[in-house]
Design an enzyme around this catalytic site. Structure first.
Site, PDB file in Angstrom:
ATOM      1  N   THR A   1      -8.064  12.342   5.194  1.00  0.00           N
ATOM      2  CA  THR A   1      -7.801  13.702   4.715  1.00  0.00           C
ATOM      3  C   THR A   1      -6.892  13.663   3.485  1.00  0.00           C
ATOM      4  O   THR A   1      -7.019  14.483   2.577  1.00  0.00           O
ATOM      5  CB  THR A   1      -7.152  14.544   5.832  1.00  0.00           C
ATOM      6  OG1 THR A   1      -6.031  13.831   6.366  1.00  0.00           O
ATOM      7  CG2 THR A   1      -8.145  14.814   6.953  1.00  0.00           C
TER       8      THR A   1
ATOM      9  N   ASN B   1      -6.926  11.319   1.195  1.00  0.00           N
ATOM     10  CA  ASN B   1      -7.754  10.910   0.052  1.00  0.00           C
ATOM     11  C   ASN B   1      -8.400  12.104  -0.635  1.00  0.00           C
ATOM     12  O   ASN B   1      -8.645  12.071  -1.846  1.00  0.00           O
ATOM     13  CB  ASN B   1      -8.863   9.957   0.504  1.00  0.00           C
ATOM     14  CG  ASN B   1      -8.367   8.616   0.992  1.00  0.00           C
ATOM     15  OD1 ASN B   1      -9.054   7.963   1.783  1.00  0.00           O
ATOM     16  ND2 ASN B   1      -7.188   8.191   0.559  1.00  0.00           N
TER      17      ASN B   1
ATOM     18  N   ASP C   1      -9.011  -1.024   3.285  1.00  0.00           N
ATOM     19  CA  ASP C   1      -7.910  -0.775   2.355  1.00  0.00           C
ATOM     20  C   ASP C   1      -7.943  -1.766   1.196  1.00  0.00           C
ATOM     21  O   ASP C   1      -8.284  -2.938   1.377  1.00  0.00           O
ATOM     22  CB  ASP C   1      -6.574  -0.904   3.100  1.00  0.00           C
ATOM     23  CG  ASP C   1      -5.424  -0.266   2.352  1.00  0.00           C
ATOM     24  OD1 ASP C   1      -5.678   0.492   1.398  1.00  0.00           O
ATOM     25  OD2 ASP C   1      -4.269  -0.533   2.720  1.00  0.00           O
ATOM     26  N   GLY C   2      -7.586  -1.280   0.015  1.00  0.00           N
ATOM     27  CA  GLY C   2      -7.396  -2.160  -1.132  1.00  0.00           C
ATOM     28  C   GLY C   2      -8.444  -2.049  -2.221  1.00  0.00           C
ATOM     29  O   GLY C   2      -8.417  -2.839  -3.176  1.00  0.00           O
TER      30      GLY C   2
END
Length: 248
Positions: free
Chosen positions: A71, A73, A25-26
């Site tokens: 999904t 994304n 993440d990030g």
């Protein structure tokens, strides 16, 4: 990716987790902080994967599951999705060429993204004979969808066996769902999430019922061996405490 149903915690007191999950993440926030595009962030983040897998291998971790693409994304702007697909292809091809890890994809079946997933699955299948740690690539993955797909698989099997609805309902147990989702892989002992978010977002929703979590504020492209070591140290402390409590 789960132990048999109701088998107790995934954390069994081992000094090193058998199965580590990572929520990557990030990437976009890392890019935004540098005045770069989201695609630049994804490219920087995915470039870290081989090195991080190498650290995990050095630590003796036999299975790593990386949440690379959800999904949700796939509903982003078409240009970003297309770039993500290209970056993922390149990343998987790099991992395949290195020949160090046996790859497996977890996530929805090809439909409705067969055009993207079928070539990806063929690349991944080419690593089946690799004698190395397992890298599960969670691509087009959603925790709820994983459970739905497992139930559909079981119901299809029961229908092929001409089970009655009542018999199918009897056979559809937590243990049966666990067996489909696990595919022989032990339950995750530890999940690391980068970027400072402290939530699971449904990652390994079924199999991670008893999983330890470690959160770091570092964005994924900046994730270092130090953050991995700190998470593993936290796991060892938590695992030892669990063993003492169980023994008592």
């Amino acid at each position: 990716m789960t132990a048999p149903a109701d088998s107790g915690t995934a954390t069994g007191g081992a000094a090193v987790p058998q199965h580590l999950g990572i929520i990557l993440d990030g990437n976009r926030r890392w890019a935004g902080a540098r005045g770069l595009s989201p695609v630049d962030g994804h490219r920087a983040g995915f470039a870290r994967i081989p090195e991080v897998l190498g650290w995990c291998e050095d630590a003796g971790i036999g299975t790593v599951t990386l949440w690379m693409l959800s999904t949700e994304n796939m509903r982003r702007a078409p240009a970003e999705v297309a770039a993500l697909e290209s970056i993922i292809y390149a990343t998987v091809e790099d991992l395949r060429a290195r020949g160090r890890w046996r790859l497996n994809r977890v996530g929805v079946p090809g439909h409705p993204w067969r055009r993207f997933l079928d070539p990806l699955d063929r690349m991944i299948a080419a690593t089946a004979g690799v004698d190395g740690p397992l890298a599960n690539l969670a691509v087009c993955y959603g925790g709820k969808q994983e459970i739905v797909d497992a139930c559909r698989t079981l119901l299809s099997t029961y229908a092929s066996a001409r089970c009655s609805p009542a018999d199918a309902a009897r056979r559809l147990t937590a243990g049966a769902v666990s067996e489909v989702i696990s595919n022989g892989v032990p339950a995750p002992d530890l999940v690391i999430r980068t970027s400072g978010e402290q939530r699971t977002s449904g990652f390994l929703l079924w199999s991670g019922m008893h999983t330890e979590y470690a959160f770091t504020s570092v964005y994924w492209p900046d994730f270092s061996r130090r953050e991995l070591s700190e998470a593993l140290a936290q796991y060892r402390t938590s695992s030892a405490g669990h063993v003492r409590a169980t023994a008592a």
